[in-house]
Motif scaffolding. Structure first.
Motif, PDB file in Angstrom:
ATOM      1  N   ASP A 196       1.108  -4.520  14.946  1.00  0.00           N
ATOM      2  CA  ASP A 196       0.186  -5.646  14.915  1.00  0.00           C
ATOM      3  C   ASP A 196      -0.621  -5.577  13.618  1.00  0.00           C
ATOM      4  OD1 ASP A 196       1.009  -6.403  17.423  1.00  0.00           O
ATOM      5  OD2 ASP A 196      -0.734  -5.568  18.468  1.00  0.00           O
ATOM      6  N   LEU A 197      -0.891  -6.720  13.035  1.00  0.00           N
ATOM      7  CA  LEU A 197      -1.665  -6.767  11.800  1.00  0.00           C
ATOM      8  C   LEU A 197      -3.148  -6.530  12.092  1.00  0.00           C
ATOM      9  CD1 LEU A 197      -1.609  -7.407   8.724  1.00  0.00           C
ATOM     10  CD2 LEU A 197      -2.179  -9.760   9.356  1.00  0.00           C
ATOM     11  N   VAL A 198      -3.754  -5.635  11.331  1.00  0.00           N
ATOM     12  CA  VAL A 198      -5.196  -5.405  11.410  1.00  0.00           C
ATOM     13  C   VAL A 198      -5.816  -6.056  10.172  1.00  0.00           C
ATOM     14  CG1 VAL A 198      -7.029  -3.690  11.487  1.00  0.00           C
ATOM     15  CG2 VAL A 198      -4.854  -3.239  12.643  1.00  0.00           C
ATOM     16  N   PRO A 199      -6.499  -7.189  10.320  1.00  0.00           N
ATOM     17  CA  PRO A 199      -6.975  -7.922   9.145  1.00  0.00           C
ATOM     18  C   PRO A 199      -8.198  -7.312   8.475  1.00  0.00           C
ATOM     19  CG  PRO A 199      -7.641  -9.048  11.147  1.00  0.00           C
ATOM     20  CD  PRO A 199      -6.778  -7.898  11.579  1.00  0.00           C
ATOM     21  N   GLU A 200      -8.909  -6.437   9.171  1.00  0.00           N
ATOM     22  CA  GLU A 200     -10.155  -5.907   8.620  1.00  0.00           C
ATOM     23  C   GLU A 200      -9.887  -4.744   7.667  1.00  0.00           C
ATOM     24  OE1 GLU A 200     -11.904  -5.222  12.445  1.00  0.00           O
ATOM     25  OE2 GLU A 200     -13.298  -6.883  12.136  1.00  0.00           O
ATOM     26  N   PRO A 201     -10.743  -4.568   6.661  1.00  0.00           N
ATOM     27  CA  PRO A 201     -10.531  -3.501   5.678  1.00  0.00           C
ATOM     28  C   PRO A 201     -10.925  -2.138   6.223  1.00  0.00           C
ATOM     29  CG  PRO A 201     -12.575  -4.635   5.209  1.00  0.00           C
ATOM     30  CD  PRO A 201     -11.933  -5.389   6.348  1.00  0.00           C
ATOM     31  N   THR A 202     -10.392  -1.101   5.598  1.00  0.00           N
ATOM     32  CA  THR A 202     -10.821   0.248   5.944  1.00  0.00           C
ATOM     33  C   THR A 202     -12.208   0.512   5.363  1.00  0.00           C
ATOM     34  OG1 THR A 202      -9.630   1.083   4.000  1.00  0.00           O
ATOM     35  CG2 THR A 202      -8.490   1.175   6.131  1.00  0.00           C
ATOM     36  N   VAL A 203     -12.914   1.451   5.954  1.00  0.00           N
ATOM     37  CA  VAL A 203     -14.266   1.774   5.494  1.00  0.00           C
ATOM     38  C   VAL A 203     -14.223   2.247   4.048  1.00  0.00           C
ATOM     39  CG1 VAL A 203     -16.294   3.206   5.881  1.00  0.00           C
ATOM     40  CG2 VAL A 203     -15.002   2.316   7.837  1.00  0.00           C
ATOM     41  N   SER A 204     -13.287   3.120   3.738  1.00  0.00           N
ATOM     42  CA  SER A 204     -13.048   3.538   2.355  1.00  0.00           C
ATOM     43  C   SER A 204     -11.703   2.981   1.924  1.00  0.00           C
ATOM     44  CB  SER A 204     -13.040   5.060   2.235  1.00  0.00           C
ATOM     45  OG  SER A 204     -12.634   5.458   0.934  1.00  0.00           O
ATOM     46  N   THR A 205     -11.702   2.245   0.842  1.00  0.00           N
ATOM     47  CA  THR A 205     -10.450   1.670   0.358  1.00  0.00           C
ATOM     48  C   THR A 205      -9.827   2.502  -0.756  1.00  0.00           C
ATOM     49  OG1 THR A 205     -11.676   0.292  -1.214  1.00  0.00           O
ATOM     50  CG2 THR A 205     -11.183  -0.661   0.958  1.00  0.00           C
ATOM     51  N   GLU A 206     -10.524   3.555  -1.189  1.00  0.00           N
ATOM     52  CA  GLU A 206     -10.065   4.347  -2.328  1.00  0.00           C
ATOM     53  C   GLU A 206      -9.405   5.649  -1.911  1.00  0.00           C
ATOM     54  OE1 GLU A 206     -13.587   4.929  -4.584  1.00  0.00           O
ATOM     55  OE2 GLU A 206     -13.909   2.804  -4.991  1.00  0.00           O
ATOM     56  N   SER A 207     -10.030   6.363  -0.999  1.00  0.00           N
ATOM     57  CA  SER A 207      -9.535   7.679  -0.614  1.00  0.00           C
ATOM     58  C   SER A 207     -10.160   8.071   0.714  1.00  0.00           C
ATOM     59  CB  SER A 207      -9.890   8.718  -1.686  1.00  0.00           C
ATOM     60  OG  SER A 207     -11.249   9.116  -1.571  1.00  0.00           O
ATOM     61  N   SER A 214       0.845  -1.198   0.000  1.00  0.00           N
ATOM     62  CA  SER A 214       0.000   0.000   0.000  1.00  0.00           C
ATOM     63  C   SER A 214       0.876   1.242   0.000  1.00  0.00           C
ATOM     64  CB  SER A 214      -0.913   0.005   1.234  1.00  0.00           C
ATOM     65  OG  SER A 214      -1.762  -1.123   1.239  1.00  0.00           O
ATOM     66  N   TRP A 215       0.669   2.084  -1.005  1.00  0.00           N
ATOM     67  CA  TRP A 215       1.402   3.357  -1.070  1.00  0.00           C
ATOM     68  C   TRP A 215       0.621   4.446  -0.359  1.00  0.00           C
ATOM     69  CZ3 TRP A 215       6.263   3.931  -2.853  1.00  0.00           C
ATOM     70  CH2 TRP A 215       6.799   2.911  -3.654  1.00  0.00           C
ATOM     71  N   GLY A 216       1.331   5.300   0.377  1.00  0.00           N
ATOM     72  CA  GLY A 216       0.726   6.440   1.031  1.00  0.00           C
ATOM     73  C   GLY A 216       0.721   7.658   0.132  1.00  0.00           C
ATOM     74  N   TRP A 217       0.322   8.788   0.709  1.00  0.00           N
ATOM     75  CA  TRP A 217       0.135  10.027  -0.040  1.00  0.00           C
ATOM     76  C   TRP A 217       1.429  10.424  -0.750  1.00  0.00           C
ATOM     77  CZ3 TRP A 217       1.784  15.260   0.808  1.00  0.00           C
ATOM     78  CH2 TRP A 217       1.088  16.199   0.072  1.00  0.00           C
ATOM     79  N   ARG A 218       1.335  10.515  -2.081  1.00  0.00           N
ATOM     80  CA  ARG A 218       2.444  10.931  -2.935  1.00  0.00           C
ATOM     81  C   ARG A 218       3.713  10.104  -2.711  1.00  0.00           C
ATOM     82  NH1 ARG A 218       1.668  17.565  -3.341  1.00  0.00           N
ATOM     83  NH2 ARG A 218      -0.454  17.462  -4.202  1.00  0.00           N
ATOM     84  N   GLY A 219       3.519   8.839  -2.366  1.00  0.00           N
ATOM     85  CA  GLY A 219       4.653   7.942  -2.238  1.00  0.00           C
ATOM     86  C   GLY A 219       5.525   8.148  -1.023  1.00  0.00           C
ATOM     87  N   ARG A 220       5.002   8.902  -0.035  1.00  0.00           N
ATOM     88  CA  ARG A 220       5.802   9.179   1.160  1.00  0.00           C
ATOM     89  C   ARG A 220       5.940   7.952   2.048  1.00  0.00           C
ATOM     90  NH1 ARG A 220       4.326  10.509   6.262  1.00  0.00           N
ATOM     91  NH2 ARG A 220       5.913  11.550   7.540  1.00  0.00           N
ATOM     92  N   THR A 221       4.954   7.053   2.006  1.00  0.00           N
ATOM     93  CA  THR A 221       4.991   5.846   2.817  1.00  0.00           C
ATOM     94  C   THR A 221       4.730   4.630   1.936  1.00  0.00           C
ATOM     95  OG1 THR A 221       2.624   5.854   3.384  1.00  0.00           O
ATOM     96  CG2 THR A 221       4.122   7.122   4.812  1.00  0.00           C
ATOM     97  N   ARG A 238       5.431  -0.677   8.039  1.00  0.00           N
ATOM     98  CA  ARG A 238       5.198   0.646   7.440  1.00  0.00           C
ATOM     99  C   ARG A 238       6.525   1.386   7.349  1.00  0.00           C
ATOM    100  NH1 ARG A 238       3.714   5.987   9.485  1.00  0.00           N
ATOM    101  NH2 ARG A 238       2.321   7.054   8.029  1.00  0.00           N
ATOM    102  N   LEU A 239       6.830   1.846   6.149  1.00  0.00           N
ATOM    103  CA  LEU A 239       8.067   2.585   5.907  1.00  0.00           C
ATOM    104  C   LEU A 239       7.727   4.029   5.581  1.00  0.00           C
ATOM    105  CD1 LEU A 239      11.201   2.568   5.370  1.00  0.00           C
ATOM    106  CD2 LEU A 239      10.604   2.185   2.965  1.00  0.00           C
ATOM    107  N   VAL A 240       8.403   4.953   6.263  1.00  0.00           N
ATOM    108  CA  VAL A 240       8.207   6.385   6.031  1.00  0.00           C
ATOM    109  C   VAL A 240       9.509   6.982   5.519  1.00  0.00           C
ATOM    110  CG1 VAL A 240       7.430   8.558   7.050  1.00  0.00           C
ATOM    111  CG2 VAL A 240       6.651   6.388   8.018  1.00  0.00           C
ATOM    112  N   HIS A 241       9.408   7.829   4.523  1.00  0.00           N
ATOM    113  CA  HIS A 241      10.588   8.509   3.975  1.00  0.00           C
ATOM    114  C   HIS A 241      10.442  10.016   4.150  1.00  0.00           C
ATOM    115  CE1 HIS A 241      12.362  10.862   0.587  1.00  0.00           C
ATOM    116  NE2 HIS A 241      13.449  10.240   1.007  1.00  0.00           N
ATOM    117  N   THR A 242      11.530  10.672   4.489  1.00  0.00           N
ATOM    118  CA  THR A 242      11.568  12.132   4.520  1.00  0.00           C
ATOM    119  C   THR A 242      13.009  12.567   4.307  1.00  0.00           C
ATOM    120  OG1 THR A 242      10.870  14.092   5.752  1.00  0.00           O
ATOM    121  CG2 THR A 242      11.978  12.360   7.014  1.00  0.00           C
TER     122      THR A 242
END
Length: 273
Positions: A96-107, A22-29, A44-48
């Motif tokens: 910890d792994l959260v197996p359930e999906p987010t309410v919105s998977t698009e945005s 899963s890519w975060g906003w503008r590839g930051r994560t 989760r990997l964060v770049h700055t």
């Protein structure tokens, strides 16, 4: 980022799972499922840039892990590692792994009506009330920003004085909430904000689905139907109107201005104007 993600796995001694990342906003994560000695986990990997590595978004998850009561439903942070390469800094976090999906998977914006139980809404209300009571010196929204941005997007006559401050998640939208059991994700930006900020953000990101925005108002009325709550809505609307000016969240633009006009009209009537 892909190479750094592999490096993160090595530093945290986990095995990459064969699953989409899963890519975060503008590839930051960049995030994905991994296997650890304690079972499935989420990396989760964060770049700055190096000169921003101590900024608010860098240490938020660790601060949340230390400050948030266990009753707030969130993935627990197991461990983290940081390293630098030239002018780039990386933060790897194992959750910890959260197996359930987010309410919105698009945005962050809600576009369809989800099936959310009364227990889900009760859990959300309890979690937000608990977060609001957490003492912190972290800052999610600054008064200086409000003084500058609110007149720009809402009109020069706007009173930018915050009625009250409390701790907030700071990015409470539909892609950061899971279902059918509530878990609140991504704590990097939490801190002090105008009271009611989280409820106001969730309501604003629901405007395309009136049935859901009405449910947000129903279940979080004790926050939203107050002067601080209405002010917090104006703050969130300001932020999203600013994103509109950059070409983002454009489908909300008309509804944001409509809701702002309603709130400003209520303010004017309360002042007798």
């Amino acid at each position: 980022m892909l190479l750094a993600f592999a490096e993160a796995g090595s530093r945290l001694h986990v095995t990459m799972a064969v699953a989409p990342k899963s890519w975060g906003w503008r590839g930051r994560t960049l995030s994905g499922r991994v296997e650890s000695t304690d079972g499935p986990a989420w990396l989760r990997l964060v770049h700055t840039r190096v000169d921003s590595a101590n900024a608010k978004l860098w240490d938020g998850p660790r601060a949340a892990e230390d400050a948030m009561p266990p009753v707030v439903p969130r993935p627990r942070l197991r461990q983290s590692r940081t390293w630098t390469e030239s002018a780039d800094s990386y933060l790897a976090e194992l959750y910890d792994l959260v197996p359930e999906p987010t309410v919105s998977t698009e945005s962050p914006i809600l576009r369809h009506r989800p099936e959310l139980s009364d227990a889900w809404w009760t859990s959300l209300r309890s979690a937000l009330d608990t977060v609001a009571a957490v003492p912190t010196d972290r800052v999610a929204v600054r008064q200086a920003y409000l003084d500058r941005a609110m007149p720009q997007f809402l009109g020069e006559a706007i009173d930018t004085t915050v009625p009250g401050w409390s701790a907030a998640h700071g990015d409470l939208h539909w892609a950061n909430l899971t279902r059918p059991t509530l878990t609140i994700l991504d704590w990097e930006g939490w801190g002090l904000a105008p009271a009611g900020f989280d409820a106001a953000m969730l309501h604003t990101y629901s405007l395309l689905v009136p049935d859901v925005s009405a449910r947000v108002r129903q279940h979080l009325a004790h926050v939203l139907n107050t002067p601080p709550g209405r002010f917090a809505e104006l703050v969130v609307i300001t932020q999203l109107l600013q994103t509109n000016s950059r070409g983002d969240n454009l489908e909300l633009a008309g509804l944001l201005r409509q809701r702002a006009a309603e709130l400003l009209g209520e303010q004017s009537r309360c002042r007798g104007g």
